[in-house]
Design a protein around this motif. Structure first.
Motif, PDB file in Angstrom:
ATOM      1  N   ARG A 254       0.820  -1.197   0.000  1.00  0.00           N
ATOM      2  CA  ARG A 254       0.000   0.000   0.000  1.00  0.00           C
ATOM      3  C   ARG A 254       0.866   1.264   0.000  1.00  0.00           C
TER       4      ARG A 254
ATOM      5  N   SER B 107       0.209   5.032  -1.137  1.00  0.00           N
ATOM      6  CA  SER B 107      -0.947   5.705  -0.553  1.00  0.00           C
ATOM      7  C   SER B 107      -0.892   5.740   0.966  1.00  0.00           C
TER       8      SER B 107
ATOM      9  N   THR C 232      -0.556   6.622   4.414  1.00  0.00           N
ATOM     10  CA  THR C 232      -0.341   7.900   5.089  1.00  0.00           C
ATOM     11  C   THR C 232       0.348   7.738   6.444  1.00  0.00           C
ATOM     12  N   ILE C 233       0.418   6.517   6.938  1.00  0.00           N
ATOM     13  CA  ILE C 233       1.005   6.313   8.260  1.00  0.00           C
ATOM     14  C   ILE C 233       2.508   6.098   8.161  1.00  0.00           C
TER      15      ILE C 233
END
Lengths: 140, 140
Positions: free
Chosen positions: B102, B105, B107-108
């Motif tokens: 992932r 994308s 965001t963490i």
DNA sequence: ATCTTAGAAGATATAAAAAGTCTTTTAGGG
DNA sequence: CCCTAAAAGACTTTTTATATCTTCTAAGAT
């Protein structure tokens, strides 16, 4: 060291997904699980915990499912992580004062307290809104 | 979350003890283990690892034992912890680029990298000399 | 040389935690 | 009252942590 468990990972994925959805749209657990690629039964357990502390709201029966518990901007990553993994504690001796018998002489103690403080501080600054912001890869 | 294992705890206690001793004095494993209250067989395993990477020096046979590998001021807590617990990685996805599917994308991701950086930075600043400084509670 | 000492290396054992599943129960609609 | 979906709790499996035991090797003492 310091690795998040699967449970923690799944929890974050799941709740970030919820946070990215409109609050008036109740999501089926099975749909969430599929969307974020997490075993549904496992996510169920996690969301049960979240439900108890109000991080998510649950509805039973037909048309039931989950929505985010409150404004994603008001939920921090720290809260989510600690809810599912327990408090952030680099070492037993940092849990509370007097825990460690060597306490007084223990020169490492302050180091762990510092680590704890820094990590908590970082996670506290991140909200679910931040994380959900560009979740464009997930199905709308 | 993020808790040091017993192994890590024992390792630190053991090597800090060594760091507090004069470098010309070879210490028996059994004595070290007794002094820092760690199972001798377990500490043996840990010191074997340390010996391989030069954190301690070992001598066999009569009059054998362990001494610190180099100037305690040149050994950081980070080194000790990572030697025994593996790299500090708050999440699988932070191990190396492209690990997480992932990724783009996710965001963490940057949050975990930040945590990793901060923690490493804290531990890197602490040397065994700092930790051994006032180990007055341990037998001389 | 061989005996004793002490660590090295590897196998094995036990226990705890993580990860996941299954079954039964409860609440809410149709 | 039947269907849906979550709640709750028991249960299973896998993995990791924690430890111990045995055999082997190096070094000094006799």
């Amino acid at each position: 060291m310091m690795e998040l468990t699967r449970k923690g990972e799944y929890a974050i994925r799941g709740i970030v997904y919820l946070a990215s959805r409109p609050m008036d749209q109740v999501c089926l657990l099975s749909d969430i699980a599929a969307a974020v690629e997490v075993p549904p039964t496992f996510l169920a357990k996690i969301f049960q915990q979240f439900s108890k502390i109000g991080l998510v709201k649950s509805y039973r029966g037909t048309g039931g499912g989950f929505i985010i518990g409150r404004d994603p901007e008001k939920i921090t990553l720290l809260e989510v992580v600690e809810a599912v993994e327990g408090p952030i504690v680099p070492n037993r001796c940092a849990i509370r004062e007097g825990e460690c018998p060597r306490d007084a002489s223990c020169t490492i103690h302050p180091v762990w307290l510092n680590v704890q403080k820094q990590v908590r501080s970082i996670l506290k600054k991140v909200t679910l809104r931040d994380l959900a912001a560009n979740t464009t890869s997930l199905p709308t």
